[in-house]
Design an enzyme around this catalytic site. Structure first.
Site, PDB file in Angstrom:
ATOM      1  N   ARG A  48      40.179  28.101  43.688  1.00 44.26           N
ATOM      2  CA  ARG A  48      41.564  28.424  44.039  1.00 44.26           C
ATOM      3  C   ARG A  48      41.711  28.769  45.512  1.00 44.26           C
ATOM      4  NH1 ARG A  48      41.743  33.111  39.752  1.00 44.26           N
ATOM      5  NH2 ARG A  48      39.692  33.294  40.732  1.00 44.26           N
ATOM      6  N   SER A 114      45.707  42.472  27.058  1.00 42.82           N
ATOM      7  CA  SER A 114      47.013  41.880  26.747  1.00 42.82           C
ATOM      8  C   SER A 114      46.771  40.447  26.302  1.00 42.82           C
ATOM      9  CB  SER A 114      47.896  41.905  27.996  1.00 42.82           C
ATOM     10  OG  SER A 114      47.361  41.039  28.974  1.00 42.82           O
ATOM     11  N   TYR A 157      25.639  33.818  24.896  1.00 47.42           N
ATOM     12  CA  TYR A 157      26.553  34.341  23.867  1.00 47.42           C
ATOM     13  C   TYR A 157      27.568  33.290  23.407  1.00 47.42           C
ATOM     14  CZ  TYR A 157      29.558  35.955  27.853  1.00 47.42           C
ATOM     15  OH  TYR A 157      30.326  36.045  28.983  1.00 47.42           O
TER      16      TYR A 157
HETATM   17  C1  HXC Z   1      41.949  44.317  31.333  1.00 45.65           C
HETATM   18  C2  HXC Z   1      42.633  42.759  32.893  1.00 45.65           C
HETATM   19  C3  HXC Z   1      41.547  43.081  33.738  1.00 45.65           C
HETATM   20  C4  HXC Z   1      40.639  44.107  33.294  1.00 45.65           C
HETATM   21  C5  HXC Z   1      42.684  41.512  34.687  1.00 45.65           C
HETATM   22  N1  HXC Z   1      43.318  41.786  33.533  1.00 45.65           N
HETATM   23  N2  HXC Z   1      41.609  42.290  34.832  1.00 45.65           N
HETATM   24  N3  HXC Z   1      42.826  43.363  31.715  1.00 45.65           N
HETATM   25  N4  HXC Z   1      40.891  44.692  32.097  1.00 45.65           N
HETATM   26  N5  HXC Z   1      39.586  44.461  34.018  1.00 45.65           N
HETATM   27  C6  HXC Z   1      44.534  41.183  33.016  1.00 45.65           C
HETATM   28  C7  HXC Z   1      45.724  41.323  33.961  1.00 45.65           C
HETATM   29  O1  HXC Z   1      46.357  42.588  33.835  1.00 45.65           O
HETATM   30  C8  HXC Z   1      46.606  40.181  33.494  1.00 45.65           C
HETATM   31  O2  HXC Z   1      47.259  40.470  32.286  1.00 45.65           O
HETATM   32  C9  HXC Z   1      45.602  39.100  33.154  1.00 45.65           C
HETATM   33  O3  HXC Z   1      44.361  39.772  32.907  1.00 45.65           O
HETATM   34  C10 HXC Z   1      45.401  38.112  34.282  1.00 45.65           C
HETATM   35  O4  HXC Z   1      45.038  38.835  35.442  1.00 45.65           O
HETATM   36  P1  HXC Z   1      45.311  38.275  36.907  1.00 45.65           P
HETATM   37  O5  HXC Z   1      44.688  39.217  37.874  1.00 45.65           O
HETATM   38  O6  HXC Z   1      46.762  37.953  37.073  1.00 45.65           O
HETATM   39  O7  HXC Z   1      44.556  36.880  36.808  1.00 45.65           O
HETATM   40  P2  HXC Z   1      43.923  35.967  37.911  1.00 45.65           P
HETATM   41  O8  HXC Z   1      44.427  36.311  39.291  1.00 45.65           O
HETATM   42  O9  HXC Z   1      44.088  34.589  37.425  1.00 45.65           O
HETATM   43  O10 HXC Z   1      42.364  36.381  37.916  1.00 45.65           O
HETATM   44  C11 HXC Z   1      41.500  35.996  36.853  1.00 45.65           C
HETATM   45  C12 HXC Z   1      40.448  37.057  36.540  1.00 45.65           C
HETATM   46  C13 HXC Z   1      39.685  37.492  37.823  1.00 45.65           C
HETATM   47  C14 HXC Z   1      39.519  36.466  35.494  1.00 45.65           C
HETATM   48  C15 HXC Z   1      41.150  38.291  35.955  1.00 45.65           C
HETATM   49  O11 HXC Z   1      38.663  38.429  37.503  1.00 45.65           O
HETATM   50  C16 HXC Z   1      39.063  36.314  38.518  1.00 45.65           C
HETATM   51  O12 HXC Z   1      39.682  35.711  39.397  1.00 45.65           O
HETATM   52  N6  HXC Z   1      37.818  35.924  38.156  1.00 45.65           N
HETATM   53  C17 HXC Z   1      37.115  34.758  38.704  1.00 45.65           C
HETATM   54  C18 HXC Z   1      35.651  34.971  38.925  1.00 45.65           C
HETATM   55  C19 HXC Z   1      34.898  35.561  37.781  1.00 45.65           C
HETATM   56  O13 HXC Z   1      35.464  36.121  36.842  1.00 45.65           O
HETATM   57  N7  HXC Z   1      33.580  35.472  37.866  1.00 45.65           N
HETATM   58  C20 HXC Z   1      32.673  36.041  36.880  1.00 45.65           C
HETATM   59  C21 HXC Z   1      32.102  34.961  36.024  1.00 45.65           C
HETATM   60  S1  HXC Z   1      30.739  35.682  35.277  1.00 45.65           S
HETATM   61  P3  HXC Z   1      48.805  40.994  32.227  1.00 45.65           P
HETATM   62  O14 HXC Z   1      49.110  41.076  30.785  1.00 45.65           O
HETATM   63  O15 HXC Z   1      48.818  42.323  32.933  1.00 45.65           O
HETATM   64  O16 HXC Z   1      49.609  39.945  32.961  1.00 45.65           O
HETATM   65  C22 HXC Z   1      30.432  35.013  33.821  1.00 45.65           C
HETATM   66  C23 HXC Z   1      29.061  35.448  33.303  1.00 45.65           C
HETATM   67  C24 HXC Z   1      28.851  35.232  31.876  1.00 45.65           C
HETATM   68  O17 HXC Z   1      31.193  34.290  33.278  1.00 45.65           O
HETATM   69  C25 HXC Z   1      27.523  35.698  31.316  1.00 45.65           C
HETATM   70  C26 HXC Z   1      26.767  36.797  31.989  1.00 45.65           C
HETATM   71  C27 HXC Z   1      25.392  37.042  31.438  1.00 45.65           C
HETATM   72  P1  NAP Z   2      31.388  33.517  40.453  1.00 43.18           P
HETATM   73  O1  NAP Z   2      30.711  33.489  41.777  1.00 43.18           O
HETATM   74  O2  NAP Z   2      32.475  34.495  40.247  1.00 43.18           O
HETATM   75  O3  NAP Z   2      31.887  32.045  40.164  1.00 43.18           O
HETATM   76  C1  NAP Z   2      33.050  31.719  39.507  1.00 43.18           C
HETATM   77  C2  NAP Z   2      33.730  30.631  40.294  1.00 43.18           C
HETATM   78  O4  NAP Z   2      34.811  30.122  39.554  1.00 43.18           O
HETATM   79  C3  NAP Z   2      34.268  31.095  41.639  1.00 43.18           C
HETATM   80  O5  NAP Z   2      33.852  30.226  42.649  1.00 43.18           O
HETATM   81  C4  NAP Z   2      35.776  31.039  41.471  1.00 43.18           C
HETATM   82  O6  NAP Z   2      36.405  30.681  42.700  1.00 43.18           O
HETATM   83  C5  NAP Z   2      35.914  29.942  40.436  1.00 43.18           C
HETATM   84  N1  NAP Z   2      37.154  30.043  39.681  1.00 43.18           N
HETATM   85  C6  NAP Z   2      37.582  31.106  38.959  1.00 43.18           C
HETATM   86  N2  NAP Z   2      38.774  30.854  38.407  1.00 43.18           N
HETATM   87  C7  NAP Z   2      39.092  29.590  38.772  1.00 43.18           C
HETATM   88  C8  NAP Z   2      40.201  28.744  38.519  1.00 43.18           C
HETATM   89  N3  NAP Z   2      41.232  29.153  37.769  1.00 43.18           N
HETATM   90  N4  NAP Z   2      40.205  27.503  39.053  1.00 43.18           N
HETATM   91  C9  NAP Z   2      39.173  27.086  39.813  1.00 43.18           C
HETATM   92  N5  NAP Z   2      38.101  27.827  40.091  1.00 43.18           N
HETATM   93  C10 NAP Z   2      38.074  29.068  39.585  1.00 43.18           C
HETATM   94  O7  NAP Z   2      30.337  33.775  39.268  1.00 43.18           O
HETATM   95  P2  NAP Z   2      28.910  33.122  38.922  1.00 43.18           P
HETATM   96  O8  NAP Z   2      28.077  34.219  38.425  1.00 43.18           O
HETATM   97  O9  NAP Z   2      28.429  32.262  40.022  1.00 43.18           O
HETATM   98  O10 NAP Z   2      29.280  32.201  37.667  1.00 43.18           O
HETATM   99  C11 NAP Z   2      29.150  30.790  37.700  1.00 43.18           C
HETATM  100  C12 NAP Z   2      29.034  30.233  36.296  1.00 43.18           C
HETATM  101  O11 NAP Z   2      27.834  30.714  35.701  1.00 43.18           O
HETATM  102  C13 NAP Z   2      30.151  30.626  35.347  1.00 43.18           C
HETATM  103  O12 NAP Z   2      30.427  29.545  34.486  1.00 43.18           O
HETATM  104  C14 NAP Z   2      29.553  31.760  34.568  1.00 43.18           C
HETATM  105  O13 NAP Z   2      30.167  31.928  33.311  1.00 43.18           O
HETATM  106  C15 NAP Z   2      28.138  31.271  34.438  1.00 43.18           C
HETATM  107  N6  NAP Z   2      27.147  32.297  34.133  1.00 43.18           N
HETATM  108  C16 NAP Z   2      26.812  33.212  35.069  1.00 43.18           C
HETATM  109  C17 NAP Z   2      25.833  34.145  34.767  1.00 43.18           C
HETATM  110  C18 NAP Z   2      25.365  35.147  35.769  1.00 43.18           C
HETATM  111  O14 NAP Z   2      24.531  35.980  35.411  1.00 43.18           O
HETATM  112  N7  NAP Z   2      25.834  35.117  37.004  1.00 43.18           N
HETATM  113  C19 NAP Z   2      25.230  34.123  33.501  1.00 43.18           C
HETATM  114  C20 NAP Z   2      25.629  33.179  32.577  1.00 43.18           C
HETATM  115  C21 NAP Z   2      26.581  32.249  32.909  1.00 43.18           C
HETATM  116  P3  NAP Z   2      37.850  31.240  43.157  1.00 43.18           P
HETATM  117  O15 NAP Z   2      37.902  32.679  42.801  1.00 43.18           O
HETATM  118  O16 NAP Z   2      37.871  30.955  44.623  1.00 43.18           O
HETATM  119  O17 NAP Z   2      38.857  30.400  42.414  1.00 43.18           O
END
Ligand code: HXC
Ligand code: NAP
Length: 295
Positions: A48, A114, A157
């Site tokens: 994004r 939510s 998971y």
């Molecule tokens: C409860 C939450 C929340 C929180 C956000 N929300 N954070 N609710 N607890 N901590 C709610 C908001 O209030 C809102 O609902 C809705 O979620 C959407 O939030 P936004 O901030 O508007 O969304 P957005 O800007 O699109 O951001 C998406 C996001 C953010 C997922 C919330 O964290 C993000 O951009 N993440 C991208 C990167 C990421 O998550 N990386 C980690 C991947 S790790 P309402 O109802 O208020 O509108 C991974 C590892 C897996 O996957 C395995 C590990 C071993």
């Molecule tokens: P990360 O750095 O947060 O990567 C997530 C990426 O997704 C960011 O580059 C983010 O970029 C992008 N993204 C999020 N929302 C998006 C959207 N709506 N459209 C397009 N891009 C979006 O986390 P990471 O740890 O490297 O995770 C990478 C992958 O590995 C994920 O699939 C995660 O589930 C998986 N994974 C990670 C772990 C771990 O231990 N790290 C373990 C198991 C699996 P922007 O915010 O700029 O959009």
């Protein structure tokens, strides 16, 4: 340096392949992108945040001498995904691989979420993967491209489920089902589908949302892992490059776990016996044998 921290494939293993990496501008996506470039691929990184992607483009082009196209694309929106595919084709004339890596996730008791919070994770992970897969798949089928590869990043998971990350677990399970389903259905078009299920690989994106504050110290991830260490980005990149390359041409519909044995440690009924000191086993064995004699 350990062997697993080193690049594994021979030079040129991805030469001239065009690969799109969603979420390629940070964390694991960036690590995999870097290695693809080192192996000769041309890449498109998407997310994004265009500014972030542009900075990473300069960094990676300087580091690897490869070619990177940064494209802003929210994977939740099919029109943006279609435009991203078009930008890829306009730049490179073809695309060979799609790495569905973008994800959203955070820990929360499910009852605190939510409906929109739940949807947000499902939309990024499951709908995003679907949007990219459908757009790219239709393109490959339309032009009768002889072969293409889709690699999906899930996590362990996806099949065990996990409390406190329920939307992510639900979505990743869907992605795994999609991987296995299309591996069969689209094999006739030459499209391979595989997945990687990583255990903990420290990244800022994941750790900020899954282990905020002092949770990092409270729950030392290494203790959950039989090999007693977390993953190194290069070892994941090695696996991803292999699955993207033609060396893995006969692997289709597979999910490769790379977690140091973590999920199995959580699953095995008697794995808690790891806590028993070696010196106690003589006594325990004697107790068990004595019971057997009496019964
Ligand atoms: C409860 C939450 C929340 C929180 C956000 N929300 N954070 N609710 N607890 N901590 C709610 C908001 O209030 C809102 O609902 C809705 O979620 C959407 O939030 P936004 O901030 O508007 O969304 P957005 O800007 O699109 O951001 C998406 C996001 C953010 C997922 C919330 O964290 C993000 O951009 N993440 C991208 C990167 C990421 O998550 N990386 C980690 C991947 S790790 P309402 O109802 O208020 O509108 C991974 C590892 C897996 O996957 C395995 C590990 C071993
Ligand atoms: P990360 O750095 O947060 O990567 C997530 C990426 O997704 C960011 O580059 C983010 O970029 C992008 N993204 C999020 N929302 C998006 C959207 N709506 N459209 C397009 N891009 C979006 O986390 P990471 O740890 O490297 O995770 C990478 C992958 O590995 C994920 O699939 C995660 O589930 C998986 N994974 C990670 C772990 C771990 O231990 N790290 C373990 C198991 C699996 P922007 O915010 O700029 O959009």
């Amino acid at each position: 340096m350990n062997q697993y921290q080193k690049p594994m494939l021979k030079e040129g293993s991805l030469k001239d392949k065009v690969i799109v990496i969603t979420g390629g501008g940070s964390g694991l996506g960036k690590a995999m992108t870097t290695y693809f470039l080192e192996l000769g691929a041309k890449v498109v990184i998407t997310s994004r945040n265009l500014e972030k992607l542009q900075k990473v483009t300069i960094e990676l082009e300087e580091k690897t001498g490869g070619k990177v196209l940064p494209v802003q694309c929210d994977v939740r929106n099919y029109d943006e995904v279609a435009a991203m595919l078009k930008a890829t084709l306009d730049e490179y004339g073809k695309v060979d691989g799609l790495l569905n890596n973008a994800a959203g996730n955070f820990i929360s008791p499910t009852e605190r979420l939510s409906a929109n919070a739940f949807d947000t994770i499902i939309d990024i992970v499951l709908k995003g993967t679907k949007n990219c897969t459908l757009a790219f798949g239709k393109h490959w089928i339309d032009i009768k491209q002889p072969k293409a590869t889709v690699l999906n990043i899930v996590t362990t998971y996806a099949w065990t489920g996990s409390a406190y990350v329920v939307p992510s677990a639900t979505a990743k399970a869907g992605v795994l089902a999609m991987t296995r389903s299309l591996a069969v259905e689209w094999a006739k078009y030459g499209i391979r589908f595989n997945a990687i299920a990583p255990g903990p690989f420290p990244t800022k994106g994941a750790w900020d949302r899954l282990l905020p504050g002092d949770l990092k110290d409270k729950f030392d991830m290494k203790k959950k892992i039989p090999l007693r260490r977390v993953g190194e980005h290069q070892e994941l990149a090695n696996l991803a490059a292999y699955l993207m390359s033609d060396f893995s041409a006969y692997i289709n519909g597979e999910v490769v776990t790379i977690d140091g044995g973590e999920w199995l440690q959580g699953a095995g009924e008697f794995n808690m016996l790891e806590a028993i000191p070696q010196e106690m086993w003589d006594m325990l064995e004697a107790m068990i044998r004595s019971k057997k004699r009496k019964s």
